[in-house]
Design a protein around this motif. Structure first.
Motif, PDB file in Angstrom:
ATOM      1  N   LYS A  25     -57.464 -15.818 -27.277  1.00 62.53           N
ATOM      2  CA  LYS A  25     -56.904 -17.165 -27.143  1.00 62.53           C
ATOM      3  C   LYS A  25     -57.148 -17.790 -25.773  1.00 62.53           C
ATOM      4  N   CYS A  26     -57.433 -16.969 -24.779  1.00 61.93           N
ATOM      5  CA  CYS A  26     -57.555 -17.479 -23.412  1.00 61.93           C
ATOM      6  C   CYS A  26     -58.851 -18.268 -23.233  1.00 61.93           C
ATOM      7  N   ALA A  27     -58.756 -19.428 -22.608  1.00 53.90           N
ATOM      8  CA  ALA A  27     -59.950 -20.224 -22.331  1.00 53.90           C
ATOM      9  C   ALA A  27     -60.798 -19.514 -21.278  1.00 53.90           C
ATOM     10  N   PRO A  28     -62.123 -19.474 -21.456  1.00 52.89           N
ATOM     11  CA  PRO A  28     -62.993 -18.750 -20.518  1.00 52.89           C
ATOM     12  C   PRO A  28     -62.760 -19.065 -19.042  1.00 52.89           C
ATOM     13  N   PRO A  29     -62.555 -20.341 -18.649  1.00 54.07           N
ATOM     14  CA  PRO A  29     -62.348 -20.605 -17.219  1.00 54.07           C
ATOM     15  C   PRO A  29     -61.092 -19.942 -16.643  1.00 54.07           C
ATOM     16  N   GLN A  30     -60.150 -19.582 -17.517  1.00 55.45           N
ATOM     17  CA  GLN A  30     -58.896 -19.000 -17.053  1.00 55.45           C
ATOM     18  C   GLN A  30     -58.883 -17.476 -17.127  1.00 55.45           C
ATOM     19  N   MET A  31     -59.961 -16.882 -17.603  1.00 57.97           N
ATOM     20  CA  MET A  31     -59.974 -15.439 -17.848  1.00 57.97           C
ATOM     21  C   MET A  31     -59.574 -14.631 -16.612  1.00 57.97           C
ATOM     22  N   GLN A  32     -60.222 -14.905 -15.498  1.00 55.98           N
ATOM     23  CA  GLN A  32     -60.006 -14.086 -14.311  1.00 55.98           C
ATOM     24  C   GLN A  32     -58.574 -14.202 -13.799  1.00 55.98           C
ATOM     25  N   ASP A  33     -58.050 -15.421 -13.743  1.00 54.66           N
ATOM     26  CA  ASP A  33     -56.721 -15.624 -13.172  1.00 54.66           C
ATOM     27  C   ASP A  33     -55.606 -15.206 -14.119  1.00 54.66           C
ATOM     28  N   VAL A  34     -55.761 -15.544 -15.401  1.00 56.23           N
ATOM     29  CA  VAL A  34     -54.684 -15.287 -16.358  1.00 56.23           C
ATOM     30  C   VAL A  34     -54.688 -13.841 -16.837  1.00 56.23           C
ATOM     31  N   HIS A  67     -65.537 -12.316 -25.719  1.00 52.01           N
ATOM     32  CA  HIS A  67     -64.879 -13.563 -25.336  1.00 52.01           C
ATOM     33  C   HIS A  67     -64.976 -13.912 -23.847  1.00 52.01           C
ATOM     34  N   CYS A  68     -65.196 -12.931 -22.983  1.00 51.10           N
ATOM     35  CA  CYS A  68     -65.282 -13.231 -21.553  1.00 51.10           C
ATOM     36  C   CYS A  68     -66.675 -13.749 -21.199  1.00 51.10           C
ATOM     37  N   PRO A  69     -66.766 -14.704 -20.287  1.00 51.53           N
ATOM     38  CA  PRO A  69     -68.088 -15.139 -19.821  1.00 51.53           C
ATOM     39  C   PRO A  69     -68.860 -13.952 -19.238  1.00 51.53           C
ATOM     40  N   ASN A  70     -70.147 -13.894 -19.533  1.00 47.62           N
ATOM     41  CA  ASN A  70     -70.963 -12.769 -19.070  1.00 47.62           C
ATOM     42  C   ASN A  70     -70.896 -12.587 -17.561  1.00 47.62           C
ATOM     43  N   GLU A  71     -70.892 -13.706 -16.837  1.00 50.20           N
ATOM     44  CA  GLU A  71     -70.912 -13.596 -15.381  1.00 50.20           C
ATOM     45  C   GLU A  71     -69.632 -12.969 -14.835  1.00 50.20           C
ATOM     46  N   ASN A 110     -74.680  -8.970 -27.503  1.00 47.43           N
ATOM     47  CA  ASN A 110     -74.097 -10.003 -26.647  1.00 47.43           C
ATOM     48  C   ASN A 110     -74.816 -10.186 -25.314  1.00 47.43           C
ATOM     49  N   TYR A 111     -75.419  -9.121 -24.791  1.00 48.59           N
ATOM     50  CA  TYR A 111     -76.041  -9.200 -23.473  1.00 48.59           C
ATOM     51  C   TYR A 111     -77.566  -9.105 -23.507  1.00 48.59           C
ATOM     52  N   GLY A 112     -78.113  -8.696 -24.640  1.00 49.91           N
ATOM     53  CA  GLY A 112     -79.562  -8.613 -24.752  1.00 49.91           C
ATOM     54  C   GLY A 112     -80.070  -7.183 -24.765  1.00 49.91           C
TER      55      GLY A 112
END
Length: 280
Positions: A25-34, A67-71, A110-112
């Protein structure tokens, strides 16, 4: 993420389900902080170290990869793979091997394909060859569960059709054996042989009485398929090989003629016919 919550065996499954729901449910931009990814990876490390709960660690990592951004995850992945190989060396159970293989192929999707090869080889030169010889070829047939087998098939197809290291690189000698294994995954029954370590129980995983987690029957759901966009994996293989043959004209047919038996070639031709594609 408080460590005390994970000490009771009955807490593990519902806590992992809760974390996976948050990740979903978490939006990708908030992954690290939340979500505090480093803390989640600490939970993963604890789960992987346990023969009773290692599958929960794989479920958690699959959710992070999906669900997490690759970077956000890339900086941690080499350490994740190191943990996985360390556990493989210390305690090789059938359940763990199944989970590890599905993880490898889900990572590939997901990563290749090249990313998987290069990451494993960054741990030790030519290590990917050992993974093929000691895990993929002998143990892929042990994979159980319709979703898990689908992930394995699609991930292995991606390796065969998109990894230069396998197509004409240092691991090209494994291309046909891996294709043979993939056809076997489609056509042969599950390999139910077990590992010697399956018969040993860790002392710290036989605690005294505690209330175990009980899931209500009506609360169960159908297995989640992260590859809903992929239909029949056999047709997916045929389509992927057809594209590869266009990119490498004249290369595949000699490999198939020399490396596959009659039965496997027949199965593969059936996939190609069903997908309405050919090999160049």
């Amino acid at each position: 993420l408080a460590p005390v919550l994970w000490e009771r065996t009955g807490n593990v499954h519902p806590l992992v389900r809760l974390l996976r729901a948050y990740i979903h449910k978490c939006a990708p931009p908030q992954m690290q902080d939340v979500l505090k990814v480093s803390g989640l990876l600490g939970v993963f490390q604890k789960m992987i170290a346990s023969r009773a709960n290692d599958h929960e660690g794989f479920y958690l990592m699959q959710s992070l990869i999906e669900h997490c951004p690759n970077e956000l995850l890339t900086q941690y992945m080499k350490d994740v793979f190191l943990l996985l190989f360390q556990r493989l060396s210390s305690s090789k159970t059938t359940k763990y091997i199944k989970g590890l293989l599905v993880f490898f192929f889900f990572y590939t999707i997901n990563y290749g394909a090249s990313n998987l090869v290069q990451l494993i080889d960054s741990i030790q030169p030519q290590m990917f060859g050992m993974v093929i010889e000691r895990l993929m070829i002998p143990d892929i047939q042990k994979t159980s569960g319709s979703v898990e087998r689908k992930i394995t098939a699609v991930g292995l197809t991606k390796l065969l059709s998109e990894a230069p290291e396998l197509i004409d690189g240092p691991y090209s000698s494994y291309w046909t054996p891996l294709l043979k294994v993939l056809i076997g995954l489609f056509e042969l029954p599950e390999d139910e042989t077990t590992c010697p370590d399956d018969h040993f129980i860790e002392v710290d995983e036989t605690p005294g009485y505690e209330v175990a987690y009980s899931q209500l029957a009506f609360a169960s759901k159908t297995d989640y398929d992260p590859l809903q966009g992929v239909g029949d994996p056999r047709l997916h293989l045929a389509q992927s090989l057809s594209k590869l043959s266009v990119a490498c004209p004249g290369r595949l047919n000699p490999l198939l003629q020399n490396g596959l038996g009659d039965a496997d070639r027949t199965h593969l031709q059936n996939y190609l016919t069903a997908a309405n594609v050919t090999l160049s």
